[in-house]
Design an enzyme around this catalytic site. Structure first.
Site, mmCIF file in Angstrom:
data_model
loop_
_atom_site.group_PDB
_atom_site.id
_atom_site.type_symbol
_atom_site.label_atom_id
_atom_site.label_comp_id
_atom_site.label_asym_id
_atom_site.label_seq_id
_atom_site.Cartn_x
_atom_site.Cartn_y
_atom_site.Cartn_z
ATOM 1 C CG ASN A 170 48.862 26.218 -7.594
ATOM 2 O OD1 ASN A 170 49.492 27.241 -7.338
ATOM 3 N ND2 ASN A 170 47.557 26.231 -7.843
ATOM 4 C CB ILE A 223 45.977 29.737 -10.750
ATOM 5 C CG1 ILE A 223 45.669 30.719 -9.617
ATOM 6 C CG2 ILE A 223 46.231 28.352 -10.199
ATOM 7 C CD1 ILE A 223 45.220 32.078 -10.083
ATOM 8 C CG HIS A 249 54.182 29.503 -12.609
ATOM 9 N ND1 HIS A 249 53.040 30.186 -12.961
ATOM 10 C CD2 HIS A 249 53.848 28.751 -11.529
ATOM 11 C CE1 HIS A 249 52.060 29.870 -12.137
ATOM 12 N NE2 HIS A 249 52.526 28.993 -11.253
ATOM 13 C CG HIS A 278 50.911 24.367 -11.767
ATOM 14 N ND1 HIS A 278 49.555 24.646 -11.676
ATOM 15 C CD2 HIS A 278 51.547 25.448 -11.257
ATOM 16 C CE1 HIS A 278 49.397 25.842 -11.137
ATOM 17 N NE2 HIS A 278 50.576 26.351 -10.881
ATOM 18 C CG HIS A 289 54.420 26.917 -7.378
ATOM 19 N ND1 HIS A 289 53.703 27.821 -6.636
ATOM 20 C CD2 HIS A 289 53.697 26.742 -8.519
ATOM 21 C CE1 HIS A 289 52.604 28.167 -7.285
ATOM 22 N NE2 HIS A 289 52.592 27.528 -8.440
#
Length: 899
Positions: free
Chosen positions: A753, A899, A562, A749, A557
């Site tokens: 997520n 997010i 990110h 993602h 993740h």
């Protein structure tokens, strides 16, 4: 969003849309450019204004063009986004002196060879519609001005404003003229903060070599502004993109124990780069940056008002939930676990009744209303929404089949890999970590296969798989064990592929490396029917689940989406003009990523943050992600097909769909993910081939090449010399590179997520931490006696504490939730694409294909033969469904890591 074209007369076009060079000369004949122009559908629409010009002297002929600038009013009300005590600005608005617009020509002055003088006009506040305010201006444009290529904006309010769009219209003077809309969607700084003008180009894409002469200098000048000079602390209104290492995770000035190593820029801790903030250095650790209550991101990277309101509301709600046990620990041990499993169940039912809080004084006086607001009642209860998994089957977490199924259809489908040899052998130094051979012998595995086949046959037939967290975690075992209230092992878990296409866990190996006081310890645990063996197996699974949670959150993740995406964003803004077609392709996939990453550095991954207090490695969590980046991350392996092949979960097969044959036929993430990957790839190929009809256009595109070079040498500078970086020199290499970036930012993602709360909201299924050792480490200790007496209490003590569990549950609910302004993959048309029929059709095909994929996934989730996604109490695999409504839905692929 349309971008209509408007032209004054055949020889002098006020709105630039291509055709001839701005100087009026014909474009030199190049077959590839001619072909490109035809494919773009670029044409010139001529509107004659002889009626207007006949009433004026030819020497000073002008055209009146009306401009309407739309300013977005934020959630707070009329111009509250300006943050103004209105006064002077109200007067200025009435006088029409708050918004200055200047038209920029695409042509150079034929006499001087320099940019033509801009045409200026103040915009007056004209009307207010709902959450928008319109400003109007009228320009007197000289006859020889040429095409309009952009608009400068000067905001003379005392605070910034959000400019939605600018419309330019000459239809008052010619009925056939149409309006040109420039989509801005950007914050414009106040002149009092920065006197420099803000420039918005028309919504037309240009490769650098095709840029009109009058815009060439402006194009490069804009990039220089965005790059900044690398000096000073960044201010909130700025839009400067620069690089820095992760030197802001610690906080040594406030607490020496919160000193953390710098990640990035060293051989010991290589890491991607983040956005630079320019904050001063720490006094106690000159290598680190000081922390502050807010973290700079370039202004347009910040959350929109709607997103901010939704995020803040959700975060506030979740923070309240987490705050209750936090307050509880003012008088109760923070390491307190749940007393029994029914107490965990009560979190989703009637609520968990909190003990009477004594002695909290000030906090108690502030929070009664807030505590009650959690449930809307009068009791002091802690209550969460029931996760989908427990809603369907509250006992599913106990089943081995569900434990195995989630490796293929859970929230971390990126870890399972094919076993190619047995026993597995560690690559770590045996002098430090002990014998490299595993205790998972062939005899052990054959006993569990129970005569179905030999281990050799199972390997040859690709029937054995593994979660391997041995080498990643083993170097940190003793470091973590020196911390309070946590433990760690290196682990390996073996699975067997059954005839019905499901996985069955066979054995778990837990390992401790040798130390100054003891030799290497390793033990294999297997499913057992006797009471002691069954409870030891449950304990071992809890440790593996905690390892998988750490791998998921820190690597699958945070790191791979990110963290590794941020350098692409920084480099794109620094090297690709907003007029560049590749910038416009990628920009939707960068939305909000830098803001959410900055928030993560504040509260999630920082020293003392949620990761460090709630996940097994505690203070070493980010170091482990750096090790993973060093050992495992390769750009060429981030593409879904390459990732599956690397893990042995697929092989290349030209006769198979997508060119791959899966090792496990019913692998929900891979099956659905390949549909999404192929759809993205087709869309990117259509797009790229339109703008680059010849490979020479790719290699000659200096902005594109500078972008990719900076991604490698700056953004991922610690890996800049790796041989696997692709070169952007063919249509195929460019398509594959862009597809990989879009896949990672969107579908990858989404896969890791948006199912977090469904699978991790009931924390025994995915504990973030294992707090106690296996009872068998020392069968003579009192802990083993307690385990024999009350094995369920022993397991509860191993699981997260009350505060750890509820904090993580609250955060997972936030992270799993879609905001109301979510932009989903393939659902939005960029303004520059609307008037280009080739790109518009390609975008529509992409959207149509994603709608088809939704139906395919629904059909798969109804097929009883697919047991990894269909069954009694089984959560169907929907994480690759492209679209979703707001909230926690367990589906939906946003364009970006938002997010």
């Amino acid at each position: 969003m349309l971008t209509p074209q408007l032209n004054r007369r055949a020889s002098s076009l006020p709105f630039c849309h291509g055709g001839t060079l701005p100087s009026g000369q014909e474009v030199p004949h190049r077959p590839e450019l001619t072909r490109s122009r035809k494919r773009c559908g670029v044409r010139r629409i001529c509107c004659t204004f002889k009626e207007v010009l006949s009433s004026q002297a030819e020497t000073d002929a002008v055209l009146a063009i009306k401009a309407v600038a739309t300013v977005k009013v934020t959630v707070g009300g009329l111009l509250s986004n300006l943050g103004l005590p209105r006064g002077i600005d109200d007067v200025k608005d009435l006088l029409g002196k708050t918004l200055l617009l200047e038209l920029a020509s695409t042509e150079l002055d034929p006499k001087t060879g320099r940019d033509k003088e801009t045409v200026k006009a103040y915009a007056r506040k004209a009307r207010h519609h709902g959450d928008e305010i319109e400003y109007e201006a009228t320009f007197k444009v000289p006859d020889d001005f040429g095409d309009i290529g952009g608009v400068f904006v000067v905001n003379e309010h005392r605070k910034e404003m959000f400019l939605e769009e600018i419309k330019l219209d000459a239809s008052d003077h010619n009925a056939t003229a149409t309006a040109l809309t420039i989509k801005c969607k950007s914050w414009v700084h106040s002149k009092s903060d920065n006197p420099d003008k803000r420039l918005f180009f028309v919504n037309k894409s240009y490769l650098p070599a095709q840029t009109p002469d009058g815009l060439r200098r402006l194009r490069e000048q804009e990039l220089e502004v965005i790059r900044g000079d690398g000096r000073g602390e960044r201010k909130a209104f700025e839009r400067i993109y620069d690089y820095d290492v992760y030197n802001d995770l610690g906080d040594p000035d406030h607490d020496v124990s919160k000193t953390r190593p710098v990640l990035g820029g060293s051989k010991e801790f290589p890491y991607p780069r983040r956005c630079g903030t320019g904050r001063p250095r720490s006094n106690k650790d000159p290598q680190s940056e000081t922390r502050s209550s807010s973290v700079y991101v370039p202004r347009d990277e910040a959350f929109s008002e709607v997103k901010l309101a939704t995020f803040s509301t959700t975060t506030f709600r979740s923070a309240l939930r987490a705050a209750v046990p936090s307050i509880q620990t003012a008088t109760i041990d923070p390491k307190l676990g749940f007393p029994h499993f029914t107490a965990i169940d009560s979190l989703f039912g009637d609520g968990f009744t909190l003990p009477k809080l004594q002695g909290v004084g000030f906090f108690r006086s502030l929070l009664p209303r807030l505590i009650n607001a959690i449930t809307g009642g009068t009791q002091e209860l802690l209550r969460f929404d029931t996760p989908e998994m427990i809603e369907r089957d509250k006992f599913s977490w106990l089943r081995d089949e569900e434990f195995a199924r989630q490796t293929l259809a859970g929230v971390n489908p990126y870890a399972i890999e094919l076993i190619k040899e047995l026993p597995p052998v560690s690559k770590l130094d045996p002098e430090v970590y002990g014998p490299p051979e595993s205790a998972l012998t062939e005899e052990t595995i054959e006993e569990e296969i129970k005569g179905v086949m030999t281990v050799r046959e199972a390997i040859e037939n690709k029937r054995l798989f593994m979660l391997d967290y041995h080498d990643l975690l083993l170097p940190y075992v003793h470091k973590v064990r020196d911390l309070e209230a946590t433990t760690l092992y290196g682990s390996r878990t073996i699975f067997f592929l059954t005839n019905d296409g499901t996985l069955r866990p066979l054995a778990i190996e837990l390992t401790i490396p040798p130390s100054a006081t003891g030799s290497q310890w390793k033990q294999v645990f297997r499913p057992r029917r006797d009471a002691t063996g069954a409870w030891l197996w449950r304990h071992a699974k809890s440790h593996v689940r905690a390892h998988d949670s750490c791998h998921h959150e820190l690597i699958s993740h945070w790191l791979r989406t990110h963290c590794c995406v941020e350098p692409y964003i920084i480099a794109a803004h620094r090297q690709l003009s907003e007029m560049h077609p590749i910038y416009r392709l990628l920009h939707p996939h960068f939305r909000y990523t830098m803001e959410i990453n900055a928030l993560a550095r504040q509260a999630l991954i920082s020293a003392g943050g949620i990761i460090e207090i709630s996940f097994s490695p505690l203070k070493y969590s980010m170091e482990i992600s750096s090790v993973a980046y060093d050992q495992l991350w390769r750009f060429d392996m981030e593409a879904l097909p390459a990732d599956l092949i690397r893990r042995g979960m697929a092989v290349e097969d030209p006769t198979a769909e997508h060119g791959l044959r899966l090792t496990v036929d019913d692998y929900p993430f891979a099956n659905d993910g390949l549909l999404i990957w192929s759809a993205i790839k087709q869309w990117v190929e259509d797009y790229v081939s339109h703008y680059y009809p010849d490979p020479s256009h790719i290699t000659d595109d200096y902005e594109l090449q500078r972008w990719w070079d900076e991604v490698r040498t700056e953004g991922h500078g610690d890996k800049k010399d790796e041989p696997w970086w692709p070169k952007l020199n063919t249509l195929e290499s460019l398509t594959h590179t862009l597809t990989t970036i879009i896949w990672v930012a969107s579908a990858h993602h989404a896969a890791v997520n948006f199912g977090q709360y469904d699978f991790g909201g009931f924390f025994p299924n995915r504990p973030s931490i294992a707090r106690t050792n296996m009872p068998t480490e020392d069968a003579q200790k009192e802990s083993f006696v307690r385990f024999l007496r009350k094995p369920d209490v022993s397991l509860l003590q191993c699981l997260p504490s009350q505060i750890q569990a509820t904090v993580v549950m609250a955060v997972l609910e936030v992270l799993s939730s879609h905001s109301v302004d979510e932009e989903y993959l393939g659902s939005e048309l960029e303004a520059a694409w609307v008037k280009d029929p080739v790109i518009q059709r390609a975008s529509e095909r992409f959207n149509g294909r994603l709608r088809e994929i939704e139906g395919i996934i629904d059909s798969r989730n109804s097929d009883p033969k697919l047991k990894n996604r269909v069954g009694a109490g089984v959560v169907p695999y929907q994480l690759m469904k492209p679209f979703s409504k707001p909230g926690v839905t367990g589906m939906g692929i946003p364009n970006s890591t938002s997010i």
